[in-house]
Scaffold this active site. Structure first.
Site, short mmCIF file in Angstrom:
data_model
loop_
_atom_site.label_atom_id
_atom_site.label_comp_id
_atom_site.label_asym_id
_atom_site.label_seq_id
_atom_site.Cartn_x
_atom_site.Cartn_y
_atom_site.Cartn_z
N TYR A 225 37.59 -57.24 68.20
CA TYR A 225 36.24 -57.08 68.75
C TYR A 225 35.72 -58.45 69.18
CZ TYR A 225 36.29 -52.52 66.30
OH TYR A 225 36.59 -51.26 65.84
N LEU B 53 28.24 -41.10 66.53
CA LEU B 53 27.17 -40.71 67.46
C LEU B 53 27.75 -40.47 68.86
CD1 LEU B 53 24.55 -43.37 66.27
CD2 LEU B 53 24.58 -40.92 65.70
N ARG C 26 29.63 -42.43 70.57
CA ARG C 26 29.41 -43.68 71.32
C ARG C 26 27.99 -43.72 71.89
NH1 ARG C 26 34.29 -46.25 71.68
NH2 ARG C 26 36.16 -44.99 71.44
N GLY C 27 27.07 -43.13 71.17
CA GLY C 27 25.66 -43.15 71.56
C GLY C 27 25.22 -41.89 72.28
N1 LIG Z 1 39.12 -47.60 64.68
C1 LIG Z 1 38.80 -47.57 65.96
O1 LIG Z 1 39.66 -47.47 66.84
C2 LIG Z 1 37.34 -47.65 66.35
C3 LIG Z 1 36.95 -47.30 67.67
C4 LIG Z 1 35.60 -47.37 68.00
C5 LIG Z 1 34.67 -47.77 67.04
N2 LIG Z 1 35.09 -48.10 65.78
C6 LIG Z 1 34.14 -48.54 64.75
O2 LIG Z 1 33.15 -47.55 64.58
C7 LIG Z 1 31.85 -48.10 64.74
C8 LIG Z 1 30.90 -47.06 65.31
O3 LIG Z 1 31.39 -46.50 66.50
P1 LIG Z 1 30.77 -46.80 67.93
O4 LIG Z 1 29.91 -48.00 67.87
O5 LIG Z 1 31.90 -46.74 68.87
O6 LIG Z 1 29.92 -45.51 68.28
P2 LIG Z 1 28.64 -44.77 67.65
O7 LIG Z 1 28.35 -45.29 66.32
O8 LIG Z 1 28.92 -43.34 67.85
O9 LIG Z 1 27.51 -45.17 68.70
C9 LIG Z 1 27.12 -46.49 68.93
C10 LIG Z 1 26.21 -46.51 70.14
O10 LIG Z 1 25.05 -45.71 69.87
C11 LIG Z 1 23.88 -46.48 70.01
N3 LIG Z 1 22.98 -46.05 68.90
C12 LIG Z 1 23.14 -46.27 67.58
N4 LIG Z 1 22.16 -45.67 66.86
C13 LIG Z 1 21.37 -45.06 67.77
C14 LIG Z 1 20.19 -44.28 67.65
N5 LIG Z 1 19.66 -44.00 66.48
N6 LIG Z 1 19.61 -43.81 68.80
C15 LIG Z 1 20.15 -44.08 70.02
N7 LIG Z 1 21.28 -44.80 70.18
C16 LIG Z 1 21.88 -45.29 69.06
C17 LIG Z 1 24.30 -47.93 69.92
O11 LIG Z 1 23.48 -48.75 70.71
P3 LIG Z 1 22.61 -49.97 70.10
O12 LIG Z 1 23.58 -50.96 69.55
O13 LIG Z 1 21.88 -50.46 71.29
O14 LIG Z 1 21.73 -49.35 69.08
C18 LIG Z 1 25.72 -47.88 70.49
O15 LIG Z 1 25.69 -47.97 71.91
C19 LIG Z 1 32.09 -49.32 65.65
O16 LIG Z 1 31.03 -50.25 65.53
C20 LIG Z 1 33.39 -49.83 65.12
O17 LIG Z 1 33.18 -50.62 63.96
C21 LIG Z 1 36.41 -48.03 65.43
#
Ligand SMILES: NC(=O)c1ccc[n+]([C@@H]2O[C@H](COP(=O)([O-])OP(=O)(O)OC[C@H]3O[C@@H](n4cnc5c(N)ncnc54)[C@H](OP(=O)(O)O)[C@@H]3O)[C@@H](O)[C@H]2O)c1
Length: 318
Positions: free
Chosen positions: A57, A206, A208-209
């Site tokens: 990352y 979520l 990805r939001g």
């Molecule tokens: N193992 C893997 O291959 C893999 C792949 C992807 C992700 N991950 C891990 O999983 C974690 C979470 O997944 P993710 O970040 O991909 O997706 P997520 O948690 O589904 O969504 C994150 C997105 O949602 C927004 N968000 C968060 N809370 C919100 C709310 N209450 N209202 C509106 N928008 C909101 C964030 O924007 P803001 O930041 O602007 O709030 C961001 O753009 C990552 O940080 C990473 O550590 C792992």
């Protein structure tokens, strides 16, 4: 709702909602270091104690950010990081590596980036198709013997690989995408995790939001955002997938909670051990997301979700 759980085969007790830190360094548009550090500190203050990063990352930048934010506070949290996806000097993707020699080097680099002596949970981010899983997990187990790692996990592996890996060394956690629009792990992986005592860590909970309703068209995404190249975020896919958001919205309104809280509470309602790591760079969203721990979905709510959600998601996950 049960709020904490022990990660399988480890001594780590974590809050069932942790914090995904990826977006603080890459993938989801612009980011601000000060705002990210405020969010990380607020998380600790609120009792969040499970933080997720990876060496890839921001090509090491995300680990360094956590190293800066958590200096002197490591005893208050469980830190998970990952290896395998190689990046070049300009951030270019160089493939996946699961060879023992590479793992040893990657681990030392992560320890240096974070400024710690031991990683609580070390994941293989993706499986190297050229290397048998036994060889990769064997090398990860060696890191435990050396004291550089406390427990090991895998990400995005198939059921057979998970079983073979667990036969070499107990796997503490399986991290895989899981949410209302990505339900494949229900088919086999949940059952295997339960049988083998492996904690399932749901990433991108979520969507990805998307499931929060914050993204209604591609215009809501900044230039350079990874999602603009993701099949679920073409204009056509967004338009159709918004049906998921409509269902979540109806339930959220009827319960007086937010859509993000419904999406997270639904994941935690699937079983008592599942843990999730929603990502945010913002304090107010962190507070909102943690509020999901207080949202109880009744049997009627869950039945409504099952009956009303679209039967298919438009677009593959990657
Ligand atoms: N193992 C893997 O291959 C893999 C792949 C992807 C992700 N991950 C891990 O999983 C974690 C979470 O997944 P993710 O970040 O991909 O997706 P997520 O948690 O589904 O969504 C994150 C997105 O949602 C927004 N968000 C968060 N809370 C919100 C709310 N209450 N209202 C509106 N928008 C909101 C964030 O924007 P803001 O930041 O602007 O709030 C961001 O753009 C990552 O940080 C990473 O550590 C792992």
């Amino acid at each position: 709702m049960k709020q904490i759980t022990t990660l399988g085969h480890s001594a780590h007790t974590v809050n069932r909602i942790g914090l995904g830190c990826m977006g603080m360094s890459e993938f989801y548009g612009s980011f601000d270091e000060n705002e990210s550090i405020r969010t990380l500190h607020k998380a600790l203050d609120m009792g969040v104690n499970f933080f997720d990063t990876a060496d890839m990352y921001g090509s090491g930048a995300n680990e360094k950010l956590l190293g800066k934010a958590f200096k002197g506070r490591w005893d208050d949290l469980v830190l998970a990081t990952k290896f395998a996806i190689m990046r070049g000097p300009k951030g270019e993707f160089l493939g996946v590596n699961g060879k023992p020699e590479y793992i040893r080097k990657a681990c030392d680099q992560s320890l240096q980036n974070l400024g710690i002596e031991s990683i609580d949970l070390y994941y293989m981010h993706r499986k190297d198709p050229e290397v048998e899983i036994e060889e990769t997990v064997g090398a990860m187990a060696e890191l435990i013997k050396l004291g550089k790692v406390k427990s090991i996990g895998l990400s995005e592996v198939d059921p057979e690989t998970l079983k073979r890996a667990h036969a070499v060394h107990p796997i503490t956690a399986l991290q895989t995408e899981y949410s209302l629009w990505s339900r494949e792990p229900e088919n086999e992986l949940f059952g295997i995790c339960k049988e083998l005592g492996i904690t399932f860590v749901a990433y991108s909970p979520l969507g990805r939001g998307f499931l929060t309703g914050a993204i209604k068209s591609r215009a809501d995404l900044e230039e350079g955002d990874f999602r603009l190249n993701n099949p679920r975020f073409t204009e056509e896919a967004i338009r159709k997938n918004l049906e998921f958001v409509d269902v979540i919205d109806k339930l959220a309104q009827s319960k007086g909670v937010t859509k993000a809280q419904v999406a997270l509470a639904w994941i935690l309602s699937q079983n008592d051990e599942i843990t999730t790591i929603p990502g945010t760079r913002k304090v107010h969203r962190l507070e909102e997301n943690m509020g999901a721990l207080d949202v109880e979905l009744t049997a009627e709510d869950l039945a409504y979700i099952e009956a009303s959600m679209p039967s298919e998601t438009i677009g593959t996950r990657y």
